[in-house]
Each structure stands twice: as structure tokens, then as C-alpha cells.
Design a protein around this motif. Structure first.
Motif, PDB file in Angstrom:
ATOM      1  N   GLU A  37       0.406  -1.030   0.135  1.00  0.00           N
ATOM      2  CA  GLU A  37      -0.216   0.078   0.223  1.00  0.00           C
ATOM      3  C   GLU A  37       0.902   1.204  -0.032  1.00  0.00           C
ATOM      4  OE1 GLU A  37      -3.010   0.088   3.574  1.00  0.00           O
ATOM      5  OE2 GLU A  37      -3.098  -1.690   3.307  1.00  0.00           O
ATOM      6  N   GLY A  38       0.502   1.650  -0.589  1.00  0.00           N
ATOM      7  CA  GLY A  38       1.434   3.706  -0.663  1.00  0.00           C
ATOM      8  C   GLY A  38       2.427   3.708  -1.653  1.00  0.00           C
ATOM      9  N   VAL A  39       2.135   3.118  -2.417  1.00  0.00           N
ATOM     10  CA  VAL A  39       3.289   2.764  -3.416  1.00  0.00           C
ATOM     11  C   VAL A  39       3.693   4.254  -4.203  1.00  0.00           C
ATOM     12  CG1 VAL A  39       4.591   1.428  -4.982  1.00  0.00           C
ATOM     13  CG2 VAL A  39       3.633   0.690  -3.795  1.00  0.00           C
ATOM     14  N   GLU A  40       2.733   5.313  -4.134  1.00  0.00           N
ATOM     15  CA  GLU A  40       2.183   5.852  -4.892  1.00  0.00           C
ATOM     16  C   GLU A  40       3.176   7.020  -3.646  1.00  0.00           C
ATOM     17  OE1 GLU A  40      -0.910   5.698  -1.940  1.00  0.00           O
ATOM     18  OE2 GLU A  40      -0.252   4.193  -3.679  1.00  0.00           O
ATOM     19  N   ASN A  41       2.830   7.258  -2.737  1.00  0.00           N
ATOM     20  CA  ASN A  41       4.062   7.759  -1.806  1.00  0.00           C
ATOM     21  C   ASN A  41       5.414   8.160  -2.008  1.00  0.00           C
ATOM     22  OD1 ASN A  41       1.490   8.365  -1.025  1.00  0.00           O
ATOM     23  ND2 ASN A  41       1.591   6.907   0.860  1.00  0.00           N
ATOM     24  N   LEU A  42       5.990   7.417  -2.668  1.00  0.00           N
ATOM     25  CA  LEU A  42       7.502   7.215  -2.832  1.00  0.00           C
ATOM     26  C   LEU A  42       7.842   7.677  -3.894  1.00  0.00           C
ATOM     27  CD1 LEU A  42       7.528   2.909  -2.740  1.00  0.00           C
ATOM     28  CD2 LEU A  42       7.979   4.920  -0.342  1.00  0.00           C
ATOM     29  N   PRO A  43       9.113   8.439  -3.711  1.00  0.00           N
ATOM     30  CA  PRO A  43       9.475   9.714  -4.818  1.00  0.00           C
ATOM     31  C   PRO A  43       9.861   8.806  -5.818  1.00  0.00           C
ATOM     32  CG  PRO A  43      10.245   9.795  -2.469  1.00  0.00           C
ATOM     33  CD  PRO A  43       9.835   8.894  -2.311  1.00  0.00           C
ATOM     34  N   GLN A  44       9.634   8.868  -6.785  1.00  0.00           N
ATOM     35  CA  GLN A  44      10.031   8.237  -8.117  1.00  0.00           C
ATOM     36  C   GLN A  44      11.392   8.623  -8.579  1.00  0.00           C
ATOM     37  OE1 GLN A  44       7.875   6.645 -10.314  1.00  0.00           O
ATOM     38  NE2 GLN A  44       6.600   6.872  -7.970  1.00  0.00           N
ATOM     39  N   ASP A  45      11.962   9.663  -8.351  1.00  0.00           N
ATOM     40  CA  ASP A  45      13.458  10.231  -9.145  1.00  0.00           C
ATOM     41  C   ASP A  45      14.304  10.870  -7.445  1.00  0.00           C
ATOM     42  OD1 ASP A  45      13.238   9.355 -11.423  1.00  0.00           O
ATOM     43  OD2 ASP A  45      11.648  11.233 -11.521  1.00  0.00           O
ATOM     44  N   TYR A  48      16.709   8.745  -1.204  1.00  0.00           N
ATOM     45  CA  TYR A  48      15.729   9.569  -0.144  1.00  0.00           C
ATOM     46  C   TYR A  48      16.326   8.143   0.984  1.00  0.00           C
ATOM     47  CZ  TYR A  48      12.594   5.723  -2.574  1.00  0.00           C
ATOM     48  OH  TYR A  48      11.685   5.485  -2.750  1.00  0.00           O
ATOM     49  N   VAL A  49      15.115   7.949   2.090  1.00  0.00           N
ATOM     50  CA  VAL A  49      16.512   7.373   3.506  1.00  0.00           C
ATOM     51  C   VAL A  49      14.295   6.522   3.254  1.00  0.00           C
ATOM     52  CG1 VAL A  49      16.631   6.534   5.184  1.00  0.00           C
ATOM     53  CG2 VAL A  49      17.371   8.492   4.116  1.00  0.00           C
ATOM     54  N   LEU A  50      14.874   5.405   3.382  1.00  0.00           N
ATOM     55  CA  LEU A  50      13.392   4.834   3.625  1.00  0.00           C
ATOM     56  C   LEU A  50      13.685   3.361   4.977  1.00  0.00           C
ATOM     57  CD1 LEU A  50      10.522   3.538   2.670  1.00  0.00           C
ATOM     58  CD2 LEU A  50      11.745   1.863   1.435  1.00  0.00           C
ATOM     59  N   ALA A  51      12.268   4.250   5.697  1.00  0.00           N
ATOM     60  CA  ALA A  51      12.598   3.666   7.609  1.00  0.00           C
ATOM     61  C   ALA A  51      11.435   3.522   8.178  1.00  0.00           C
ATOM     62  CB  ALA A  51      13.166   5.403   8.279  1.00  0.00           C
ATOM     63  N   ALA A  52      12.074   1.939   8.096  1.00  0.00           N
ATOM     64  CA  ALA A  52      10.740   0.887   8.699  1.00  0.00           C
ATOM     65  C   ALA A  52      10.941   0.637   9.666  1.00  0.00           C
ATOM     66  CB  ALA A  52      10.646  -0.450   8.204  1.00  0.00           C
ATOM     67  N   ASN A  53       9.955  -0.024  10.175  1.00  0.00           N
ATOM     68  CA  ASN A  53       9.886  -0.818  11.561  1.00  0.00           C
ATOM     69  C   ASN A  53      10.548  -2.542  11.075  1.00  0.00           C
ATOM     70  OD1 ASN A  53       7.804  -1.382   9.653  1.00  0.00           O
ATOM     71  ND2 ASN A  53       7.416  -3.206  11.671  1.00  0.00           N
ATOM     72  N   HIS A  54      11.281  -2.917  12.172  1.00  0.00           N
ATOM     73  CA  HIS A  54      12.204  -4.289  12.033  1.00  0.00           C
ATOM     74  C   HIS A  54      11.398  -5.224  13.033  1.00  0.00           C
ATOM     75  CE1 HIS A  54      14.997  -6.280  10.192  1.00  0.00           C
ATOM     76  NE2 HIS A  54      16.054  -6.095  11.581  1.00  0.00           N
ATOM     77  N   TYR A 178       3.335   1.963   2.693  1.00  0.00           N
ATOM     78  CA  TYR A 178       4.305   3.066   2.517  1.00  0.00           C
ATOM     79  C   TYR A 178       3.513   4.696   3.208  1.00  0.00           C
ATOM     80  CZ  TYR A 178       7.661  -0.369  -0.342  1.00  0.00           C
ATOM     81  OH  TYR A 178       8.316  -1.102  -0.900  1.00  0.00           O
ATOM     82  N   GLY A 179       4.396   5.275   4.049  1.00  0.00           N
ATOM     83  CA  GLY A 179       4.006   6.669   3.797  1.00  0.00           C
ATOM     84  C   GLY A 179       4.455   7.810   2.597  1.00  0.00           C
TER      85      GLY A 179
END
Length: 207
Positions: A37-45, A48-54, A178-179
Motif C-alpha cells: 500500500e502507498g507505493v504512490e507516496n514514494l519519490p519517483q526519482d 531518499y531514506v526509507l525507514a521502517a520497523n524491523h 509506505y507513508g
């Protein structure tokens, strides 16, 4: 060559990364029924830093498969893993070394450099794998590295939440959410980290 083509050419994954992603894709997508969900929120180009729970060592797969083959991930791995012959394979898979238990300035500098070059650097700000949403008591609640890298690189900080990678024997489903990139204007790393952790927690709800 224009700027976008230059960036995309420089961040092309290694043949080993491409091979692993290609053979993993059908398993992650079909056997484990990955839901993104939320793939559209990711920068296209750009980087960036992608931070998630582990949740488990398998976390990079649900984070990276939804954006492959257009983009690929770089991530820190503990220095103890970089022994022959595992080390070269881990590097080829997108990882770079970090010395756990100490402030690794060189690893942070490396991450900032990668982001500035257009890479996606994955960070797990909890610093340790979680179980049922809890952090081990002897670990700090969160690390500021993800926010520091994004701020120093002048790049987006994107939160994400993962679920299901701690139950692989049950064959899914895997889920990732993704947020939207956080607004870091005027924030110091500690305040940015607090907002990041709150957003990861919000994204985790219902996964």
C-alpha cells in the motif's frame, strides 16, 4: 545525458541484486501474497531514506520488491557479516558495513553519500528486531540515524511499516505500507526521529 538519466544510470543494481530479486519476485508476490500500500507516496526519482520497523532479516524483500526493477535498495549490515565468502555477496546485494554498538561516523557518511547520488537507503530506526510491536528493554527506543542521514543529504525521509516477515513458515501474507515523506524543515534529528517513529507506529496499525 540529462540529470535524470545520469542518476538512473549511476544507481543501477548489481547483476547479483538483479538475480536475487528476479528469483525472489514470484515467491514474495505469489507464495507469500505480498500486499503493498502507498507505493504512490514514494519519490519517483532521486535518493531518499526509507525507514521502517524491523521484524526479521527478511524485511528488505517486502520493502524492495514493490519498487523493483525500477529502483533498488541499499542498506546497512553489521560488520560481523562481512567475512569471506559472504561479504562480497552482501555488498553485491546492496549492503554496506556498520559497526553495531558504537556511533559509526563512516557508515553515516557513506549513507549520506549514497542518498545524494540517488540511492534509496533503508534504515531500521528501532535498531533491533521487534516482536509483537515491542522493543527489547535493553535497547534504546529509537536511533536518530535515519533522520540524520536525510537531513544531512537534504533528501526525503519516508516512513514504512512491515508485517508478516516473522511468520514465514505460515506462508504469508506479507504486507508493507509506505507513508508520505515527512516534512523535515527546521527539525533537528531528535525531533524528526520522534515524528518518524510516530508515523511508523501509525502505519503499522491494522497491518
Amino acid at each position: 545525458m540529462d540529470r535524470q538519466a545520469e542518476i538512473l544510470g549511476r544507481v543501477r543494481p548489481s547483476p547479483f541484486y538483479t538475480f536475487v530479486a528476479a528469483i525472489s519476485w514470484p515467491f514474495v508476490r505469489w507464495l507469500y501474497r505480498l500486499q503493498a500500500e502507498g507505493v504512490e507516496n514514494l519519490p519517483q526519482d532521486g535518493g531518499y531514506v526509507l525507514a521502517a520497523n524491523h521484524v526479521s532479516n527478511f524485511d528488505p524483500w517486502p520493502l524492495g520488491i514493490p519498487i523493483w526493477p525500477r529502483r533498488y535498495l541499499r542498506f546497512m549490515a553489521k560488520s560481523e557479516l562481512f567475512w569471506w565468502p559472504l561479504g562480497p555477496l552482501i555488498r553485491a546485494g546492496g549492503a554496506f558495513e556498520v559497526r553495531r554498538g558504537e556511533r559509526d561516523v563512516e557508515a553515516i557518511k557513506k549513507a549520506v553519500e549514497l542518498v545524494r547520488q540517488g540511492h534509496i537507503v533503508v534504515m531500521f530506526p528501532h535498531g533491533t528486531r521487534q516482536r509483537k510491536g515491542l522493543v527489547k528493554k535493553h535497547q534504546p527506543r529509537s536511533h536518530t540515524g535515519a533522520a540524520r542521514i536525510a537531513i544531512d543529504a537534504g533528501a526525503p525521509l519516508v516512513p514504512a511499516a512491515i508485517a508478516g516477515t516473522d511468520r514465514l513458515s505460515r506462508f504469508g501474507p506479507l504486507r508493507v505500507r509506505y507513508g508520505k515523506p515527512l516534512d523535515l524543515d527546521g527539525l533537528d534529528p531528535h525531533t524528526a526521529t520522534e515524528r518518524l517513529m510516530a508515523e511508523i507506529e501509525r502505519l503499522s496499525e491494522g497491518l
